[in-house]
Design an enzyme around this catalytic site. Structure first.
Site, PDB file in Angstrom:
ATOM      1  N   ARG A  89       5.830   8.806  -6.153  1.00 41.90           N
ATOM      2  CA  ARG A  89       6.461   7.978  -5.409  1.00 41.90           C
ATOM      3  C   ARG A  89       7.443   7.279  -5.885  1.00 41.90           C
ATOM      4  O   ARG A  89       7.532   6.762  -6.517  1.00 41.90           O
ATOM      5  CB  ARG A  89       5.450   6.859  -4.907  1.00 41.90           C
ATOM      6  CG  ARG A  89       3.985   7.581  -3.989  1.00 41.90           C
ATOM      7  CD  ARG A  89       2.728   6.307  -3.841  1.00 41.90           C
ATOM      8  NE  ARG A  89       3.646   6.544  -2.526  1.00 41.90           N
ATOM      9  CZ  ARG A  89       2.844   5.121  -2.151  1.00 41.90           C
ATOM     10  NH1 ARG A  89       1.360   4.323  -2.655  1.00 41.90           N
ATOM     11  NH2 ARG A  89       3.084   5.053  -0.949  1.00 41.90           N
ATOM     12  N   GLN A 196      -3.985   0.349   5.526  1.00 43.80           N
ATOM     13  CA  GLN A 196      -4.028  -0.763   4.855  1.00 43.80           C
ATOM     14  C   GLN A 196      -5.005  -2.044   4.905  1.00 43.80           C
ATOM     15  O   GLN A 196      -5.700  -2.628   3.955  1.00 43.80           O
ATOM     16  CB  GLN A 196      -3.186  -0.506   3.644  1.00 43.80           C
ATOM     17  CG  GLN A 196      -2.359   0.676   2.245  1.00 43.80           C
ATOM     18  CD  GLN A 196      -1.590   1.741   3.529  1.00 43.80           C
ATOM     19  OE1 GLN A 196      -1.585   1.626   4.613  1.00 43.80           O
ATOM     20  NE2 GLN A 196      -0.681   1.914   2.697  1.00 43.80           N
ATOM     21  N   ASP A 237       7.256  -4.173  -3.590  1.00 43.43           N
ATOM     22  CA  ASP A 237       7.086  -2.737  -3.710  1.00 43.43           C
ATOM     23  C   ASP A 237       8.703  -2.575  -4.932  1.00 43.43           C
ATOM     24  O   ASP A 237       8.351  -1.797  -5.432  1.00 43.43           O
ATOM     25  CB  ASP A 237       6.829  -1.823  -3.093  1.00 43.43           C
ATOM     26  CG  ASP A 237       5.880  -1.313  -2.382  1.00 43.43           C
ATOM     27  OD1 ASP A 237       5.918  -2.038  -1.581  1.00 43.43           O
ATOM     28  OD2 ASP A 237       5.074  -0.805  -3.075  1.00 43.43           O
TER      29      ASP A 237
HETATM   30  O1  MRU Z   1       1.694   2.742   0.454  1.00 44.46           O
HETATM   31  P1  MRU Z   1       0.643   1.699  -0.247  1.00 44.46           P
HETATM   32  O2  MRU Z   1      -0.630   0.769   0.003  1.00 44.46           O
HETATM   33  O3  MRU Z   1       0.934   1.788  -1.755  1.00 44.46           O
HETATM   34  O4  MRU Z   1       1.810   0.215  -0.336  1.00 44.46           O
HETATM   35  C1  MRU Z   1       1.442  -1.022  -0.732  1.00 44.46           C
HETATM   36  C2  MRU Z   1       2.263  -2.428  -0.151  1.00 44.46           C
HETATM   37  O5  MRU Z   1       3.505  -1.833   0.335  1.00 44.46           O
HETATM   38  C3  MRU Z   1       2.088  -3.432  -1.274  1.00 44.46           C
HETATM   39  O6  MRU Z   1       2.608  -4.784  -0.164  1.00 44.46           O
HETATM   40  C4  MRU Z   1       2.420  -3.779  -2.057  1.00 44.46           C
HETATM   41  O7  MRU Z   1       2.982  -2.069  -2.809  1.00 44.46           O
HETATM   42  C5  MRU Z   1       2.227  -4.702  -2.935  1.00 44.46           C
HETATM   43  S1  MRU Z   1       1.020  -4.849  -4.049  1.00 44.46           S
HETATM   44  C6  MRU Z   1       0.858  -6.017  -4.638  1.00 44.46           C
END
Ligand code: MRU
Length: 345
Positions: A89, A196, A237
């Site tokens: 990713r 999520q 992220d």
């Molecule tokens: O695709 P994901 O579920 O990994 O995306 C996660 C997010 O966008 C979160 O907000 C981010 O990683 C911060 S987690 C503390």
């Protein structure tokens, strides 16, 4: 308080809570090799920037732990492992940061024997995991100061314990405020397409005993207009050095909505999520995911065949729409270019 363990190291394997099955099933998976880890990351069995950092660090160890041979070949194996996991990713910088920390640890100790090098790789991964627990607590502590009695907060995606070592970033702020006796209400964006918010954030808030309302992403505007939201707090992220912040798709729209309604907009994240090598948000790599995530719900097709899809998993919130960053070193206010740098000086 931590209510679950999203990831732990047990003797010779990683044990992770499979987040794709939540909230219906709490099932743990054992990961003994980097191929299984890669699959778990791509399928979002483990997810969230800080947790990906921890997983990446253990991943480097998993990739070299059974290696037999000389030091030069061990280093080659390590690089291959890092290059392989780096393809999983692209957006969350923590994945690369976690792997780089283990790499640096090994490279800084090349006087050691192969078995000792493997051992310090594992120790470094464990140190990252333990540090993350402390960091999350600190983010919660600093962030809880901006939460008032009877506050109401909107959050997006899941920046909770599940996305970290167990306590969270954006949700850590809420957990800590709640622990301090502040009564609050949280509006949770469901977070299409992978939900999520609906599946993970409401689950965590319920475990903590915090009142929450689940809303569809397209309801955020009206909820703000009705005066139900006093602040927005989300995770990150990857943060560019000027403060532009990549987070789950939909964060950009939320930031614009918050700005229009004069609602403060906070980003909670560890300093490791700031990528000082990137100047601004347009340079952050954005993951595009499979069309199936939008074309189907639980395997059932919801759009005509031949429907074209665009499915970016993240977007970038421009820094001028951000009120402050909540980090383990305190709150950071504008000018971000200058003040974020102070965190590493
Ligand atoms: O695709 P994901 O579920 O990994 O995306 C996660 C997010 O966008 C979160 O907000 C981010 O990683 C911060 S987690 C503390």
């Amino acid at each position: 308080m931590m209510f679950f363990t999203p990831l732990k190291w047990e003797k010779d394997k990683l044990v992770i809570l499979d987040q794709t099955l939540l909230p219906l099933k709490e099932k743990y998976l054992e990961i003994r090799d980097i191929e299984t880890l890669y699959e778990a990351i791509v399928k979002l069995r483990i997810r969230g920037a800080p947790l990906l950092g921890i997983a990446g660090a253990f991943g480097v160890y998993l990739g070299i732990k059974d290696f037999r041979g000389d030091k030069e070949k061990l280093l080659k194996k390590m690089e291959e492992t890092i290059n392989y996991l780096a393809q999983s990713r692209p957006t969350a910088v923590n994945l690369f940061w976690g792997m780089e920390r283990v790499r640096k640890k090994i490279m800084g100790n090349l006087h050691l024997h192969v078995e000792e090098l493997k051992e310090i790789a594992l120790q470094e991964a464990q140190a990252i995991l333990e540090e993350d627990i402390r960091i999350s607590q600190k983010i919660g502590e600093y962030g809880s100061k901006i939460i008032f009695q009877q506050d109401s907060v909107l959050t997006h995606c899941n920046a909770g314990g599940l996305a970290t070592s167990g306590y969270g970033t954006a949700l850590a702020v809420l957990f800590k405020a709640h622990e301090k006796g502040k009564k609050l209400v949280v509006y949770v964006d469901e977070t299409r397409p992978l939900l999520q918010g609906a599946r993970l954030t409401t689950w965590e808030l319920q475990k903590a005993g915090i009142e929450s309302y689940l809303i569809c992403d397209n309801m955020a505007g009206v909820v703000m207009k009705e005066g139900k939201v006093k602040k927005v707090i989300i995770g990150a992220d990857r943060v560019a050095s000027n403060g532009d912040t990549a987070n789950k798709i939909g964060s950009y729209s939320l930031a614009i909505l918050a700005h229009y309604h004069s609602i403060p907009f906070y980003i909670a994240c560890p300093v490791s999520t700031i990528d000082f090598s990137i100047k601004e948000g347009k340079d952050i790599p954005i993951e595009e995911r499979s069309p199936e995530e939008i074309l189907t719900i639980k395997g059932e097709r919801i759009a005509p065949h031949n429907t074209k899809v665009y499915n970016p998993a993240f977007d970038v919130v421009p820094h001028h729409l951000i009120t402050a960053f909540i980090t383990e070193k305190g709150l950071v206010y504008p000018p971000f270019e200058k003040n974020l740098h102070k965190l590493i000086e």
